[in-house]
Every structure is written in C-alpha cells, then in structure tokens.
Design an enzyme around this catalytic site. Sequence first.
Site, PDB file in Angstrom:
ATOM      1  CE  LYS A  75      -4.409  -1.419   1.958  1.00  0.00           C
ATOM      2  NZ  LYS A  75      -5.535  -1.802   3.050  1.00  0.00           N
ATOM      3  CG  ASP A 111      -8.091   1.359   3.187  1.00  0.00           C
ATOM      4  OD1 ASP A 111      -9.044   0.542   2.932  1.00  0.00           O
ATOM      5  OD2 ASP A 111      -7.010   0.201   3.147  1.00  0.00           O
TER       6      ASP A 111
END
Length: 298
Positions: A75, A111
């Site tokens: 990520k 997220d």
Amino acid sequence: MSSEHLITGETRIAGIFGDPVAHSLSPLMHNAAYAEQDLDWAYVPFHVVPERLASAVAAVGALNLAGVNVTIPHKVAIVPHLHEVDQSARLIGAVNTVVNRNGALIGYNTDGAGFSQSLRMEAGFEAAGKRVLLVGAGGAARAIGVQLALEAAQQVDVANRTLDRATALTAFLTKELGVTSRPYALEDLTPATTEPYDLIVHTTSWGMEPNAAVPPLLMPTALHAHTLVADIVYTPQDTSLLQAARERGCAVLAGLGMLVYQAALAYELWTGRGAPVDVMYNVLREQLAQRNGSMARG
Ligand code: ATR
C-alpha cells in the site's frame, strides 16, 4: 449473469495485488457485484511479491486492466510508481485502489472513506464537529484519522501502546489537517479521559483471536453510554470490545462495514456505478461463516 458469465474479448479485468493474496475476500465481493449488475467484468487475485511490484504496476497499463486494489505489503510502496495520487491517499501516504484512466494510473485510498461511509450508513454518525479517539497509531488509524479530519471532526485524539507513534500521528494530523489532536499512552486512558468522546475507534490487531479479552486499557469502565464504539476487526465480527461496549449501553459499529464500503467505493471508481452493497455484504457473511465452520472442524 452468474455462472453463465463467459470471459470474452470484451471483458474488463480488475484485480488485487498482495503478498499473500489467497485469503483476500475482495474477489468474492467484486465478482458477486458484477454478477448482480450483469457487468461483463472479472476480478482476479494477483500474487505480487515486493521485488516484482514495479513490473506488476507497469502491467496494469500494458494489459489495460481497469484497475487494481492493493493490499499488504504494497500500500505504501506503490505510491512512487503511480502517475497521480488523490488528496486523501497522499495524506494517508498509502493507496488501496488504482484506477487506470486511459493509461494514467491514479491512486486512491478508500479505507478511511469506507470506514466513514460505514459510520454514516450503519450508525447514522456524521464526523463533522465530533470528538474522536483512535486506539492504535498504525496504517488503519492514519487512514481513518485523515478521513475524519477531512470531514471536519472537531478533535481526533490517538491512544497507542507506543506513545511515540501516537505523538507522531497527532502531530501530523494537526500540522497537515489543522485538527486538534492529542496523544495518549494506552495506560493513560481512564474513565475521565475517555468521557468527552462521541466516537472511539479501535484499530489495533488486538482482539482478533476468538474470545480475546477486551483490550485492558479499554476496560468497560472507560466506555460511556453516549460514545459510539467501533472496532475495525471483523474476525470475529462481534469482538469482545463490542460486547463490552454494548453492555455499557453504547451503540456499536462492527468492522465488516469498513471492508464492504472500501470495496464499494473502489467498485464505483472503476465502473462508475453505485455498488450493490447488500450483495457484497451477503457473500462476505457467508464466506466468513464457512471459514469459521471449517476452523471449528479443525
Ligand atoms: P495497521 O496498518 O493494521 O494499522 P500497523 O501499522 O502494524 O497495522 O499498526 C498496528 C497497531 O496495532 C499499532 O498501533 C500497534 O501498537 P504499537 O504502535 O505500540 O506497536 C497496535 N498493536 C498491535 N498489537 C498490539 C497489542 N497486543 N496491544 C496493543 N496494541 C497493539
């Protein structure tokens, strides 16, 4: 479409890069959503090791994939390989969704927004003007903290086992987002210090073992009935923290919603359509129930 779906020359391909990736629940959610909306799309897990990340990202363009999700451990590492990164992904310093827009690879992070969408849709909670305590100071806490600050939360404090990491995150939130943000060591949380919060979000991996005790420094006495208590852990779905919070009279929010809504937002970025959230929820619940069943059988 369901089992009749044939992959053809027209099929759009999305996927996920991770290492490991075999246990990812994302293929299930996205493929169920394509089937529900009769889209000629397919979502594929790609096992990408860190040494091959750069070539895997180049392949998104070369193979004309619609985009990919990105998970552990890529990520943060993927950011320099992209052409552009949107505001919240830049602030979070991590990308979980890449969109291939005519060859330009654009990074997003759904997220934090997925968490806040779950808050809004499932708990009717709007962050603007609210006081929030994040427990944990890792990547998940940062994503949620940035999002809630972007949505004009009044205060986003951070309590962490390692005080230095809490201090680093609060300093960042104050400097970059201008939000009031104070650090705590976990052991300094008391019923008095937790009293002001409208929302407490547990973001550590503590409690993922079935029947794990409530994190000692979020003892039930530190939970107040007016506080919404959210746990981003989703295995088990009903964590010991949520059980304790419910007993104290708190409204609670379970972690599965964040997983579903981060996927729903990625789906919307790629397809331009609203995601069938209920369908995504249902396949997840079924799969997690099956996994628990097979674990119980050993
Ligand atoms: P993520 O990206 O999932 O947030 P991370 O960046 O590794 O994961 O962060 C893990 C978080 O869980 C940290 O806040 C960590 O606390 P430390 O900064 O002190 O390491 C917290 N954590 C993990 N195990 C914990 C435990 N047993 N008790 C308390 N906190 C724990």
